[in-house]
Design an enzyme around this catalytic site. Structure first.
Site, PDB file in Angstrom:
ATOM      1  N   ALA A 172       0.861  -1.176   0.000  1.00 47.29           N
ATOM      2  CA  ALA A 172       0.000   0.000   0.000  1.00 47.29           C
ATOM      3  C   ALA A 172       0.900   1.230   0.000  1.00 47.29           C
ATOM      4  O   ALA A 172       2.078   1.141   0.367  1.00 47.29           O
ATOM      5  CB  ALA A 172      -0.881  -0.017   1.241  1.00 47.29           C
ATOM      6  N   GLU A 211       3.892  -5.871   7.082  1.00 50.55           N
ATOM      7  CA  GLU A 211       3.070  -4.856   7.761  1.00 50.55           C
ATOM      8  C   GLU A 211       3.382  -4.746   9.247  1.00 50.55           C
ATOM      9  O   GLU A 211       3.300  -3.676   9.841  1.00 50.55           O
ATOM     10  CB  GLU A 211       1.585  -5.171   7.571  1.00 50.55           C
ATOM     11  CG  GLU A 211       1.031  -4.824   6.200  1.00 50.55           C
ATOM     12  CD  GLU A 211       1.206  -5.939   5.178  1.00 50.55           C
ATOM     13  OE1 GLU A 211       2.047  -6.846   5.393  1.00 50.55           O
ATOM     14  OE2 GLU A 211       0.513  -5.909   4.147  1.00 50.55           O
ATOM     15  N   GLY A 242       0.466  -5.150   0.700  1.00 48.32           N
ATOM     16  CA  GLY A 242      -0.671  -5.089  -0.215  1.00 48.32           C
ATOM     17  C   GLY A 242      -0.319  -5.595  -1.607  1.00 48.32           C
ATOM     18  O   GLY A 242      -1.171  -6.143  -2.313  1.00 48.32           O
ATOM     19  N   GLU A 278      -0.502  -9.199  -1.407  1.00 48.77           N
ATOM     20  CA  GLU A 278      -1.917  -9.555  -1.224  1.00 48.77           C
ATOM     21  C   GLU A 278      -2.672  -9.478  -2.554  1.00 48.77           C
ATOM     22  O   GLU A 278      -3.602 -10.248  -2.800  1.00 48.77           O
ATOM     23  CB  GLU A 278      -2.563  -8.642  -0.181  1.00 48.77           C
ATOM     24  CG  GLU A 278      -2.037  -8.905   1.227  1.00 48.77           C
ATOM     25  CD  GLU A 278      -2.534  -7.904   2.243  1.00 48.77           C
ATOM     26  OE1 GLU A 278      -2.174  -6.711   2.117  1.00 48.77           O
ATOM     27  OE2 GLU A 278      -3.284  -8.295   3.147  1.00 48.77           O
TER      28      GLU A 278
HETATM   29  C1  3H9 Z   1       0.366  -2.421   3.356  1.00 50.49           C
HETATM   30  O1  3H9 Z   1       0.628  -2.864   2.278  1.00 50.49           O
HETATM   31  C2  3H9 Z   1      -0.987  -2.509   3.982  1.00 50.49           C
HETATM   32  C3  3H9 Z   1      -1.876  -3.538   3.322  1.00 50.49           C
HETATM   33  O2  3H9 Z   1      -1.697  -4.812   3.913  1.00 50.49           O
HETATM   34  C4  3H9 Z   1      -3.339  -3.212   3.514  1.00 50.49           C
HETATM   35  C5  3H9 Z   1      -3.874  -2.117   2.673  1.00 50.49           C
HETATM   36  C6  3H9 Z   1      -5.366  -1.960   2.791  1.00 50.49           C
HETATM   37  N1  3H9 Z   1       4.634   3.476   0.163  1.00 50.49           N
HETATM   38  O3  3H9 Z   1      13.323   1.558   1.007  1.00 50.49           O
HETATM   39  P1  3H9 Z   1      13.799   2.334  -0.155  1.00 50.49           P
HETATM   40  C7  3H9 Z   1       9.508   4.821  -0.732  1.00 50.49           C
HETATM   41  S1  3H9 Z   1       1.532  -1.613   4.263  1.00 50.49           S
HETATM   42  C8  3H9 Z   1       5.152   4.679  -0.109  1.00 50.49           C
HETATM   43  O4  3H9 Z   1      14.844   3.348   0.069  1.00 50.49           O
HETATM   44  P2  3H9 Z   1      14.899  -0.045  -1.329  1.00 50.49           P
HETATM   45  C9  3H9 Z   1      10.549   5.119   0.337  1.00 50.49           C
HETATM   46  O5  3H9 Z   1      10.044   5.987   1.311  1.00 50.49           O
HETATM   47  C10 3H9 Z   1       2.950  -1.584   3.230  1.00 50.49           C
HETATM   48  N2  3H9 Z   1       6.474   4.896  -0.300  1.00 50.49           N
HETATM   49  O6  3H9 Z   1      14.252   1.387  -1.380  1.00 50.49           O
HETATM   50  C11 3H9 Z   1      11.660   5.719  -0.476  1.00 50.49           C
HETATM   51  O7  3H9 Z   1      11.313   7.081  -0.726  1.00 50.49           O
HETATM   52  P3  3H9 Z   1      12.440   8.199  -0.846  1.00 50.49           P
HETATM   53  C12 3H9 Z   1       3.659  -2.887   3.220  1.00 50.49           C
HETATM   54  C13 3H9 Z   1       7.279   3.850  -0.200  1.00 50.49           C
HETATM   55  O8  3H9 Z   1      15.188  -0.398  -2.734  1.00 50.49           O
HETATM   56  C14 3H9 Z   1      11.582   4.960  -1.801  1.00 50.49           C
HETATM   57  O9  3H9 Z   1      10.271   4.386  -1.835  1.00 50.49           O
HETATM   58  N3  3H9 Z   1       4.885  -2.763   2.460  1.00 50.49           N
HETATM   59  C15 3H9 Z   1       6.809   2.570   0.086  1.00 50.49           C
HETATM   60  O10 3H9 Z   1      16.001  -0.077  -0.337  1.00 50.49           O
HETATM   61  C16 3H9 Z   1      12.591   3.855  -1.928  1.00 50.49           C
HETATM   62  O11 3H9 Z   1      12.513   3.018  -0.786  1.00 50.49           O
HETATM   63  C17 3H9 Z   1       6.043  -2.437   3.034  1.00 50.49           C
HETATM   64  O12 3H9 Z   1       6.112  -2.265   4.226  1.00 50.49           O
HETATM   65  C18 3H9 Z   1       5.413   2.399   0.277  1.00 50.49           C
HETATM   66  N4  3H9 Z   1       4.880   1.193   0.551  1.00 50.49           N
HETATM   67  O13 3H9 Z   1      13.791  -1.010  -0.747  1.00 50.49           O
HETATM   68  C19 3H9 Z   1       7.231  -2.327   2.129  1.00 50.49           C
HETATM   69  N5  3H9 Z   1       7.852   1.712   0.133  1.00 50.49           N
HETATM   70  O14 3H9 Z   1      13.313   7.771  -1.980  1.00 50.49           O
HETATM   71  C20 3H9 Z   1       7.976  -1.064   2.435  1.00 50.49           C
HETATM   72  C21 3H9 Z   1       8.939   2.440  -0.145  1.00 50.49           C
HETATM   73  O15 3H9 Z   1      11.668   9.435  -1.067  1.00 50.49           O
HETATM   74  N6  3H9 Z   1       9.104  -0.836   1.536  1.00 50.49           N
HETATM   75  N7  3H9 Z   1       8.614   3.728  -0.346  1.00 50.49           N
HETATM   76  O16 3H9 Z   1      13.146   8.147   0.467  1.00 50.49           O
HETATM   77  C22 3H9 Z   1      10.268  -1.522   1.614  1.00 50.49           C
HETATM   78  O17 3H9 Z   1      10.435  -2.433   2.399  1.00 50.49           O
HETATM   79  C23 3H9 Z   1      11.375  -1.078   0.709  1.00 50.49           C
HETATM   80  O18 3H9 Z   1      11.077   0.221   0.297  1.00 50.49           O
HETATM   81  C24 3H9 Z   1      11.598  -1.950  -0.553  1.00 50.49           C
HETATM   82  C25 3H9 Z   1      12.640  -1.258  -1.457  1.00 50.49           C
HETATM   83  C26 3H9 Z   1      12.120  -3.308  -0.105  1.00 50.49           C
HETATM   84  C27 3H9 Z   1      10.336  -2.105  -1.328  1.00 50.49           C
END
Ligand code: 3H9
Length: 693
Positions: free
Chosen positions: A66, A128, A105, A108
């Site tokens: 999400a 999450e 998400g 999912e």
């Molecule tokens: C969810 O999904 C809830 C659902 O179950 C229910 C819904 C109803 N959104 O980490 P990085 C940005 S909860 C917005 O440096 P990497 C991050 O801030 C979500 N922005 O890169 C950064 O911005 P900036 C569950 C996001 O290559 C840029 O992307 N998912 C999101 O080292 C690069 O990120 C997670 O918890 C996001 N979801 O790692 C996954 N994710 O450049 C969270 C990232 O401006 N994300 N950004 O600083 C991660 O674990 C890592 O970002 C990922 C990439 C592994 C994907």
């Protein structure tokens, strides 16, 4: 076929529709992505020429979840569940084509597709829990239907990413395809599904894995018990467990409704707000306003470490772990041998847990070169000094390094207490001098305070930060002041804790309050662990502090089985009558009236003093932003993530309340205690630390 919107595209390859998402950086499920997916699925499913739909993403990853930036704001329809329902109910097979990380998400959504193909480097997971949440789009209901309850509990409460091979074996992926061929392979897979008339597999309909867990509620309790220490204080793991339990106990839609209710509760709570804040704080901490991303960095091919003690050895291990050779210098051969022996033992311990093989250990040890001469450091690109904490000694070392080490190299000190500007006066190239304050044990602790001295150059800063990242650390850039950020705030807390001993509280009362708040231990247990005799000498002792008296009685902490506490053979602590008597005598001599101090007062005085010190640190520009202070305290001192760090916590309490309480404690806080003007101002303006940009 038409482009759906700027971030979602629909195209056709013959009878296969390709729905692709292109929303950098991580294809998060923003409003536009959700709307595009829904439109795309509807359009493709109503086209009679289309026999299957492939869902694929552009850029470096499949949908990573999400859009966290939309959390806390009103949700714009369509909701994710509507999108998922359309996919699951599509009349033709929908195939997720996964690369990068399918998370939260995003995963999912993939679980609502009828099939999932992935490249082997792809990972999936439901992280999450790390945001103080649970998978709120069916993840807790669908996952156990594929992998069973045990593995599902493990995945949702740890948030770990599962690699491609494991996901294939667990049935989360249906097929692994060669790297670089995802699109073509997914289309070929779709054609195969169509040709073979394979069924539209809906995860929601599967039941056999759940049937195996029915009537065994003890499974859940056993899981809770086994992880009690890890989950202490956190709400989200328990909520995740309950949601998985709902999958076992209820039909799919009822389970989904329970999941939703639990999700909303978490989303509205402070813990998730704190954990989401920390997610962004961890990413912001690397961004330095006056050191742009394109600042030139210095290639680090060899690192020199001076001092093979606990700190030097621990620091060196970090470099060996990523394959950088180290020259380690000690004054005497036996100290060098001992230091290298400890390093080897630490590595060998990792072979027992299976994290390393003996071959790995040998490979790492082969990266070490020991020497008794500083001259051996001439060719190093970075030298880190980790010798005794004494300014004159450090200045002497730096003076020598200046003559020995090649130009262009970084000269770093691991001091935790000394003035780095003073150390830098010993060299003719102060721009090369920086502080790299690792925390003990340095091979384990994630935090590094990167200390910018008056003349430190931008390339030296950029290199230090990049290197810390490569080492798997989290680094905060801070300025020079006594204790930098972390220890300075620690000191503010210690002053209050010590003052309260004089007023009637016992060490265990104070430690308990801090532990129950969520830290791993209180100030006195921490002192016992570190050793009470740090900086103490039997020759110069003057019996003027409780600590000194404890040392004089050979109560030097855990290592002597006695300190503030008494310890048994397993190092379990229990309150000590001896310590209590020493404290009572001290208090009597000081004439301070004795009283019972409430837990609330203990917490307020300790924590608000920390907040106040944090505000001063911001005023003096020692830290760039409040969230950097929080990163330091979470990663260096175990401040509970679910309370977001001291500065975030202050915002949740309200700064007016913090100031009012500090004023109320007035004289008790100590004669030198002053409330930070910045804190006062923010409180008066009704603002938060979070408003400081
Ligand atoms: C969810 O999904 C809830 C659902 O179950 C229910 C819904 C109803 N959104 O980490 P990085 C940005 S909860 C917005 O440096 P990497 C991050 O801030 C979500 N922005 O890169 C950064 O911005 P900036 C569950 C996001 O290559 C840029 O992307 N998912 C999101 O080292 C690069 O990120 C997670 O918890 C996001 N979801 O790692 C996954 N994710 O450049 C969270 C990232 O401006 N994300 N950004 O600083 C991660 O674990 C890592 O970002 C990922 C990439 C592994 C994907």
């Amino acid at each position: 076929m038409p482009a759906i919107n700027p971030v979602v595209d629909l195209a056709a390859d013959g009878e296969i529709a390709i729905l692709s998402v292109n929303y950098p950086p991580v294809n998060a499920l923003s409003h536009q992505v959700r709307a595009g997916l829904l439109d795309g699925i509807r359009t493709a499913s109503t086209d009679p020429a289309i026999k299957a739909i492939v869902l694929i993403c552009e850029g470096k990853t499949f949908i990573a979840g999400a859009d966290i930036t939309e959390f806390g704001k009103p949700m714009q329809p369509p909701g994710l569940v509507e999108v998922q329902d359309a996919m699951e109910a599509a009349p033709v097979p929908v195939i997720a084509a996964i690369h990068g990380t399918a998370l939260g998400g995003g995963f999912e959504v993939a679980l609502c597709c009828h099939y999932r193909v992935a490249v082997a480097s792809a990972k999936c997971g439901l992280p999450e829990v790390n945001l103080g949440l649970l998978p709120g789009a069916g993840g807790t209901q669908r996952l156990p239907r594929i992998v069973g309850v045990e593995q599902a509990l493990d995945m949702v409460t740890s948030g770990k990413h599962v690699d491609g091979k494991t996901a294939l074996a667990a049935g989360l992926f249906d097929e692994l395809v060669p790297e670089g061929t995802l699109r073509a392979s997914a289309i070929a897979f779709a054609r195969k599904v169509v040709a073979e008339h394979r069924p539209l597999k809906r995860v929601r309909d599967a039941d056999d894995k759940l049937a195996a867990a029915r009537g065994k509620p003890e499974m859940f309790d056993a899981f809770r018990k086994a992880n009690a220490k890890k989950f202490r204080g956190f709400l989200a793991p328990e909520y995740n467990i309950r949601a998985v339990q709902a999958a076992v106990d209820h039909p799919f839609d009822a389970g989904l409704a329970i999941e939703r209710k639990l999700f909303v509760e978490l989303m509205q709570g402070t813990q998730s707000a704190a954990q989401r804040y920390v997610f962004f704080a961890e990413r912001q901490v690397w961004k330095i306003p006056d050191v742009p991303d394109d600042t030139q960095t210095i290639p680090i091919k060899r690192v020199g470490i001076i001092g093979a003690g606990t700190m030097g050895g621990g620091i060196a291990m970090n470099f060996a772990n990523i394959g950088i050779p180290i020259t380690i210098v000690e004054a005497k051969q036996d100290a060098l041998d001992r230091g290298l022996g400890v390093v080897r033992k630490n590595y060998e311990r990792s072979t027992k847990s299976g994290r390393l093989t003996m071959a790995d250990v040998d490979q790492r040890m082969a990266l070490f070169t020991g020497s008794l001469e500083l001259e051996a450091l001439a060719d190093c690109d970075l030298v880190i000094e980790a010798v005794f904490e004494n300014l004159a000694i450090k200045q002497d070392v730096f003076g020598k390094l200046d003559r020995i080490v090649k130009q262009g190299a970084i000269l770093a000190t691991n001091t935790s207490a000394l003035d780095i500007d003073q150390i830098a006066t010993a060299v003719a190239r102060p721009e090369a001098v920086i502080g790299l304050h690792f925390f003990s044990p340095a091979n384990v602790m994630r935090l590094v305070e990167v200390v910018r001295a008056r003349h430190t150059s931008k390339p030296v800063i950029a290199t230090s930060l990049a290197l810390a990242k490569k080492l798997g650390k989290i680094a905060a850039l801070v300025g020079v002041c006594p204790g930098f950020v972390g220890n300075r705030i620690l000191y503010a807390r210690s002053q209050q804790a010590n003052a309260m001993l004089m007023e009637g509280a016992m060490p265990w009362d104070i430690d308990k309050a801090i532990y129950d708040f969520g830290l791993p231990m209180g100030p006195f247990a921490m002192s016992d662990l570190a050793g009470l005799d740090i900086g103490w000498s039997a020759e110069r002792t003057s019996s003027s502090t409780i600590r000194e008296v404890l040392c004089e009685r050979n109560r030097r902490g855990q290592k002597t089985a006695a300190g503030f506490y008494d310890y048994d053979e397993q190092r379990n602590a229990r309150p000590s009558p001896v310590t209590e008597q020493i404290i009572r005598e001290f208090a009597a001599r000081s004439g301070a009236p004795q009283r019972t101090i409430s837990e609330a007062e203990i917490l307020e005085r300790c924590l608000y003093a920390q907040i106040n010190e944090g505000a001063k640190i911001l005023e003096e520009k020692i830290a760039i932003r409040p969230s950097d202070i929080d990163i330091v305290w979470i990663n260096g001192y175990g401040w509970p993530v679910y309370r977001g760090g001291p500065m975030f916590y202050a915002d949740t309490v309200g700064l007016r309340e913090v100031v009012a309480k500090l004023e109320g404690y007035g004289a008790k806080l100590g004669k030198d205690f002053a409330i930070s003007p910045l804190l006062r101002q923010l409180a008066a303006d009704g603002k938060r630390f979070g408003d400081l940009k």
